[in-house]
Write a protein that holds these residues in place. Structure first.
Motif, PDB file in Angstrom:
ATOM      1  N   GLU A   1     -36.784  22.820 -61.637  1.00 13.07           N
ATOM      2  CA  GLU A   1     -36.115  21.602 -61.437  1.00 13.07           C
ATOM      3  C   GLU A   1     -36.248  20.727 -62.961  1.00 13.07           C
ATOM      4  OE1 GLU A   1     -37.340  20.033 -57.861  1.00 13.07           O
ATOM      5  OE2 GLU A   1     -36.461  21.500 -56.463  1.00 13.07           O
ATOM      6  N   ARG A   2     -37.361  20.777 -63.289  1.00 14.08           N
ATOM      7  CA  ARG A   2     -37.831  20.273 -64.737  1.00 14.08           C
ATOM      8  C   ARG A   2     -36.871  20.854 -66.007  1.00 14.08           C
ATOM      9  NH1 ARG A   2     -43.086  19.306 -63.114  1.00 14.08           N
ATOM     10  NH2 ARG A   2     -43.819  21.275 -63.949  1.00 14.08           N
ATOM     11  N   LEU A   3     -36.378  22.098 -65.466  1.00 14.69           N
ATOM     12  CA  LEU A   3     -35.666  22.577 -66.647  1.00 14.69           C
ATOM     13  C   LEU A   3     -34.414  22.541 -66.253  1.00 14.69           C
ATOM     14  CD1 LEU A   3     -37.320  26.263 -66.445  1.00 14.69           C
ATOM     15  CD2 LEU A   3     -37.626  24.362 -68.534  1.00 14.69           C
ATOM     16  N   GLY A   4     -33.809  22.090 -65.024  1.00 15.99           N
ATOM     17  CA  GLY A   4     -32.245  21.608 -64.768  1.00 15.99           C
ATOM     18  C   GLY A   4     -31.981  22.814 -63.942  1.00 15.99           C
ATOM     19  N   PHE A   5     -32.642  23.795 -63.515  1.00 18.01           N
ATOM     20  CA  PHE A   5     -32.364  24.608 -62.398  1.00 18.01           C
ATOM     21  C   PHE A   5     -32.306  24.161 -60.969  1.00 18.01           C
ATOM     22  CE2 PHE A   5     -33.460  29.320 -61.508  1.00 18.01           C
ATOM     23  CZ  PHE A   5     -32.052  29.485 -60.817  1.00 18.01           C
ATOM     24  N   ASP A   6     -31.210  23.455 -60.692  1.00 15.32           N
ATOM     25  CA  ASP A   6     -31.337  22.781 -59.283  1.00 15.32           C
ATOM     26  C   ASP A   6     -30.941  23.610 -58.428  1.00 15.32           C
ATOM     27  OD1 ASP A   6     -31.921  20.446 -60.806  1.00 15.32           O
ATOM     28  OD2 ASP A   6     -29.937  19.903 -61.171  1.00 15.32           O
ATOM     29  N   TYR A   7     -30.554  24.948 -58.647  1.00 15.67           N
ATOM     30  CA  TYR A   7     -29.840  25.744 -57.395  1.00 15.67           C
ATOM     31  C   TYR A   7     -30.967  27.006 -57.208  1.00 15.67           C
ATOM     32  CZ  TYR A   7     -27.662  28.118 -61.373  1.00 15.67           C
ATOM     33  OH  TYR A   7     -27.337  28.779 -62.504  1.00 15.67           O
ATOM     34  N   HIS A   8     -32.213  26.708 -57.419  1.00 14.81           N
ATOM     35  CA  HIS A   8     -33.015  27.793 -57.403  1.00 14.81           C
ATOM     36  C   HIS A   8     -32.999  28.378 -55.929  1.00 14.81           C
ATOM     37  CE1 HIS A   8     -36.151  25.014 -55.914  1.00 14.81           C
ATOM     38  NE2 HIS A   8     -35.781  24.296 -56.864  1.00 14.81           N
ATOM     39  N   SER A   9     -32.871  27.540 -54.856  1.00 12.39           N
ATOM     40  CA  SER A   9     -33.118  28.063 -53.502  1.00 12.39           C
ATOM     41  C   SER A   9     -31.887  28.025 -52.774  1.00 12.39           C
ATOM     42  CB  SER A   9     -34.112  26.965 -52.874  1.00 12.39           C
ATOM     43  OG  SER A   9     -35.344  27.185 -53.469  1.00 12.39           O
ATOM     44  N   MET A  10     -30.632  28.140 -53.680  1.00 17.00           N
ATOM     45  CA  MET A  10     -29.250  28.483 -53.174  1.00 17.00           C
ATOM     46  C   MET A  10     -29.378  29.579 -52.286  1.00 17.00           C
ATOM     47  SD  MET A  10     -25.742  29.025 -55.369  1.00 17.00           S
ATOM     48  CE  MET A  10     -26.721  30.394 -56.163  1.00 17.00           C
ATOM     49  N   ASP A  11     -28.575  29.272 -51.009  1.00 16.23           N
ATOM     50  CA  ASP A  11     -28.470  30.318 -49.787  1.00 16.23           C
ATOM     51  C   ASP A  11     -30.266  30.679 -49.381  1.00 16.23           C
ATOM     52  OD1 ASP A  11     -25.984  30.485 -49.916  1.00 16.23           O
ATOM     53  OD2 ASP A  11     -25.944  32.098 -51.587  1.00 16.23           O
TER      54      ASP A  11
ATOM     55  N   ILE B   1     -22.536  23.563 -58.119  1.00 16.32           N
ATOM     56  CA  ILE B   1     -23.372  23.333 -58.855  1.00 16.32           C
ATOM     57  C   ILE B   1     -23.836  24.413 -59.913  1.00 16.32           C
ATOM     58  CG2 ILE B   1     -25.323  24.119 -56.879  1.00 16.32           C
ATOM     59  CD1 ILE B   1     -25.545  21.280 -59.451  1.00 16.32           C
ATOM     60  N   GLU B   2     -23.746  25.614 -59.438  1.00 15.65           N
ATOM     61  CA  GLU B   2     -23.915  26.625 -60.392  1.00 15.65           C
ATOM     62  C   GLU B   2     -23.240  26.789 -61.330  1.00 15.65           C
ATOM     63  OE1 GLU B   2     -24.271  31.675 -60.475  1.00 15.65           O
ATOM     64  OE2 GLU B   2     -23.521  30.714 -58.590  1.00 15.65           O
ATOM     65  N   ASP B   3     -21.942  26.546 -61.396  1.00 10.98           N
ATOM     66  CA  ASP B   3     -20.869  26.427 -62.482  1.00 10.98           C
ATOM     67  C   ASP B   3     -21.295  24.991 -63.320  1.00 10.98           C
ATOM     68  OD1 ASP B   3     -19.776  28.421 -61.413  1.00 10.98           O
ATOM     69  OD2 ASP B   3     -17.869  27.721 -60.749  1.00 10.98           O
ATOM     70  N   VAL B   4     -21.407  24.103 -62.823  1.00  5.90           N
ATOM     71  CA  VAL B   4     -21.648  22.749 -63.443  1.00  5.90           C
ATOM     72  C   VAL B   4     -23.012  22.954 -64.261  1.00  5.90           C
ATOM     73  CG1 VAL B   4     -22.632  20.461 -63.322  1.00  5.90           C
ATOM     74  CG2 VAL B   4     -20.754  21.392 -61.985  1.00  5.90           C
TER      75      VAL B   4
ATOM     76  N   LEU C   1     -25.656  48.004 -51.182  1.00  4.69           N
ATOM     77  CA  LEU C   1     -25.357  48.757 -52.410  1.00  4.69           C
ATOM     78  C   LEU C   1     -24.287  48.029 -53.107  1.00  4.69           C
ATOM     79  CD1 LEU C   1     -25.509  52.359 -51.252  1.00  4.69           C
ATOM     80  CD2 LEU C   1     -26.847  51.477 -53.135  1.00  4.69           C
ATOM     81  N   ILE C   2     -23.595  46.885 -52.510  1.00  2.81           N
ATOM     82  CA  ILE C   2     -22.470  46.374 -53.229  1.00  2.81           C
ATOM     83  C   ILE C   2     -23.069  44.954 -53.410  1.00  2.81           C
ATOM     84  CG2 ILE C   2     -20.507  45.132 -52.873  1.00  2.81           C
ATOM     85  CD1 ILE C   2     -19.498  47.566 -51.110  1.00  2.81           C
ATOM     86  N   THR C   3     -23.383  44.393 -54.889  1.00  4.47           N
ATOM     87  CA  THR C   3     -24.027  43.259 -55.139  1.00  4.47           C
ATOM     88  C   THR C   3     -22.858  42.228 -54.946  1.00  4.47           C
ATOM     89  OG1 THR C   3     -25.031  44.170 -56.702  1.00  4.47           O
ATOM     90  CG2 THR C   3     -25.027  41.903 -57.206  1.00  4.47           C
ATOM     91  N   LYS C   4     -23.418  40.861 -54.322  1.00  8.45           N
ATOM     92  CA  LYS C   4     -22.395  39.976 -53.871  1.00  8.45           C
ATOM     93  C   LYS C   4     -22.706  38.802 -54.237  1.00  8.45           C
ATOM     94  CE  LYS C   4     -23.454  40.968 -49.375  1.00  8.45           C
ATOM     95  NZ  LYS C   4     -24.469  42.449 -49.646  1.00  8.45           N
ATOM     96  N   ASP C   5     -22.173  37.545 -53.832  1.00  3.55           N
ATOM     97  CA  ASP C   5     -22.578  36.114 -54.426  1.00  3.55           C
ATOM     98  C   ASP C   5     -23.678  35.872 -53.559  1.00  3.55           C
ATOM     99  OD1 ASP C   5     -21.610  36.018 -51.978  1.00  3.55           O
ATOM    100  OD2 ASP C   5     -20.046  34.086 -52.205  1.00  3.55           O
ATOM    101  N   SER C   6     -24.501  36.311 -52.696  1.00  2.00           N
ATOM    102  CA  SER C   6     -25.522  36.189 -51.947  1.00  2.00           C
ATOM    103  C   SER C   6     -26.726  36.743 -52.787  1.00  2.00           C
ATOM    104  CB  SER C   6     -25.307  36.269 -50.652  1.00  2.00           C
ATOM    105  OG  SER C   6     -25.188  37.668 -50.232  1.00  2.00           O
ATOM    106  N   SER C   7     -26.613  37.605 -53.640  1.00  2.00           N
ATOM    107  CA  SER C   7     -27.653  38.323 -54.240  1.00  2.00           C
ATOM    108  C   SER C   7     -28.867  37.301 -54.607  1.00  2.00           C
ATOM    109  CB  SER C   7     -27.152  39.372 -55.427  1.00  2.00           C
ATOM    110  OG  SER C   7     -26.606  38.467 -56.606  1.00  2.00           O
ATOM    111  N   HIS C   8     -29.681  37.715 -55.059  1.00  2.00           N
ATOM    112  CA  HIS C   8     -31.121  37.149 -55.652  1.00  2.00           C
ATOM    113  C   HIS C   8     -31.182  37.493 -57.193  1.00  2.00           C
ATOM    114  CE1 HIS C   8     -32.876  37.750 -51.335  1.00  2.00           C
ATOM    115  NE2 HIS C   8     -31.922  36.678 -51.386  1.00  2.00           N
ATOM    116  N   PHE C   9     -31.731  36.502 -57.967  1.00  2.00           N
ATOM    117  CA  PHE C   9     -32.127  36.944 -59.170  1.00  2.00           C
ATOM    118  C   PHE C   9     -33.679  36.934 -59.225  1.00  2.00           C
ATOM    119  CE2 PHE C   9     -33.261  35.941 -63.516  1.00  2.00           C
ATOM    120  CZ  PHE C   9     -32.179  36.142 -64.277  1.00  2.00           C
ATOM    121  N   VAL C  10     -33.771  38.022 -59.981  1.00  2.00           N
ATOM    122  CA  VAL C  10     -35.382  38.445 -60.106  1.00  2.00           C
ATOM    123  C   VAL C  10     -35.672  38.591 -61.692  1.00  2.00           C
ATOM    124  CG1 VAL C  10     -37.105  40.346 -59.437  1.00  2.00           C
ATOM    125  CG2 VAL C  10     -34.858  39.802 -57.965  1.00  2.00           C
ATOM    126  N   PRO C  11     -36.734  37.836 -62.148  1.00  2.03           N
ATOM    127  CA  PRO C  11     -37.100  37.921 -63.656  1.00  2.03           C
ATOM    128  C   PRO C  11     -37.517  39.340 -64.045  1.00  2.03           C
ATOM    129  CG  PRO C  11     -38.505  36.821 -62.381  1.00  2.03           C
ATOM    130  CD  PRO C  11     -37.494  36.997 -61.266  1.00  2.03           C
TER     131      PRO C  11
END
Length: 405
Positions: A17-27, A178-181, A391-401
């Protein structure tokens, strides 16, 4: 390439959140802090080389479509085709894009292109900033395929050579997301760091002066303007071209003198119809999958379809309206719903299926990662990984570093 379980950083939510990543827990759990992907340097080199090659093939495909008038096959009407051709002939510059690739070094030694998100790709901030700070905290002596931030700043400086002196950039999106913003604000910040003048606004607040009614009455050219009624010289719009062209203000695009990011020729690359064009031009290329338009789909029978076929519309986003078919085109039951149904304009294309690799979570649940490989300007710049339980990546997928040795 391995999926590795790790211990989440203490207070990781506050750090993001300090970086501005406010949607880290989206879904619920969009950003994954308890896992990462580990690569070797050789694997990263292969992904980088494939990205550069694919981008070059795509640029050649744009020229091919324009020179051979293949717009209709991509559901593009003559008026839009004229705008695309003008944009391409004038060499209007581009900022960025993201390839979606399937890659598993054991079973798929060459990365395969699934599609090119070349118009409005997101997951940028997390790929550029969030995972870089994650790397410093977790693996400070390792590396990461990630020069996105630096390349964005450099690309903004190159772009100014194509615009009027001291031109200001307006960044616009629909602020309900929020993601687009965050994505738009981040790009604005990189432009400011490059020394440009930039402002942010809701896309819905862009006006036209004279108004459409006045333009009809006095025959003047409509100019897009901001809330202060000042002309918008350069507009970065995080909003798909195919949607924008359906808006009433689209009638003023050709005469507004506004410079667009992304330029309208990018509409060809974000269109799934580019996949059959690429295969037609480069049959058998190791980074491509056999792909055909609906009226030629039977030609897929010429290839070994061990995993079946993927059916998707020319225009669709975030994994919507995709179906997995058997090699005889019968349905398998694996499909996603959405708003992008098949229409005369939004026809279907068929692509040989190359399954995403499967990894098991600590809870022994299967996940399937897709590689998002970024292009800034015309060069490969980094990657981000999204994984799904399908097998189909959707808008509910997770981001993994990720990191590499």
């Amino acid at each position: 390439m391995k999926r590795q379980a790790i211990t989440p950083r203490p207070h990781w939510q506050a750090k993001l959140e300090r970086l501005g990543f406010d949607y880290h827990s989206m879904d619920g759990d969009y950003w994954q802090e308890s896992a990462c992907y580990r690569f070797t340097e050789r694997q990263i080199d292969r992904l980088e080389d494939a990205t550069t090659t694919l981008h070059e093939l795509c640029l050649a495909a744009v020229s091919f479509i324009i020179n051979h008038d293949r717009f209709a096959q991509l559901g593009i009407d003559p008026a839009t085709a004229a705008l695309i051709e003008q944009s391409w002939r004038q060499r209007e510059p581009a900022l960025y894009g993201r390839f979606d690739l399937v890659y598993h070094p054991v079973h798929t030694p060459e990365p395969k292109m699934l599609e090119y998100n070349a118009d409005t790709p997101t997951s940028l901030f997390e790929a550029s900033v969030a995972q870089w700070y994650w790397l410093q905290d977790n693996f400070p002596h390792a590396d990461q395929f990630n020069s996105i931030h630096e390349r964005l700043i450099g690309q903004w400086r190159l772009l100014t050579e194509h615009w009027p002196a001291h031109a200001a950039i307006t960044f616009a999106t629909i602020t309900d997301s929020i993601e687009d913003v965050v994505t738009c604000r981040y790009l604005q910040d990189t432009a400011l760091q490059a020394g440009l003048t930039a402002q942010f606004m809701d896309l819905r607040n862009i006006g036209v002066m004279p108004t459409p009614a006045q333009t009809d009455q006095i025959g003047q050219i409509g100019q897009f303007v901001d809330l202060a009624d000042q002309p918008i010289e350069v507009l970065f719009k995080l909003y798909p071209w195919e949607w924008l062209l359906e808006e009433p203000f689209a009638a003023h695009i050709a005469t507004s003198h506004t410079q667009w990011l992304e330029p309208i020729w990018k509409l060809l690359l974000s269109n799934k119809g580019i996949l059959p064009i690429l295969w037609e031009m480069n049959p058998g290329h190791p980074n491509l999958l056999p792909s055909y338009l609906a009226d030629q789909r039977e030609q897929l029978a010429n290839y070994p379809l061990k995993h079946g076929i993927i059916e998707k519309p020319l225009f669709s986003r975030e994994g919507a309206n995709i179906s997995a078919l058997n090699s005889d085109f019968t349905v398998t039951g694996l499909a996603t719903s959405g708003e992008y149904g098949s229409t005369p304009k939004n026809q279907l294309i068929y692509q040989a299926m190359e399954p995403l690799p499967m990894f098991m979570t600590a809870q022994q649940q299967p996940v399937y990662p897709v590689i998002g490989s970024w292009v800034i300007g015309h060069g490969a710049a980094g990657l981000g990984i999204r994984e799904d339980n399908s097998l189909i990546t959707k808008d509910s997928s997770h981001f993994v570093p990720h990191y590499f040795d």
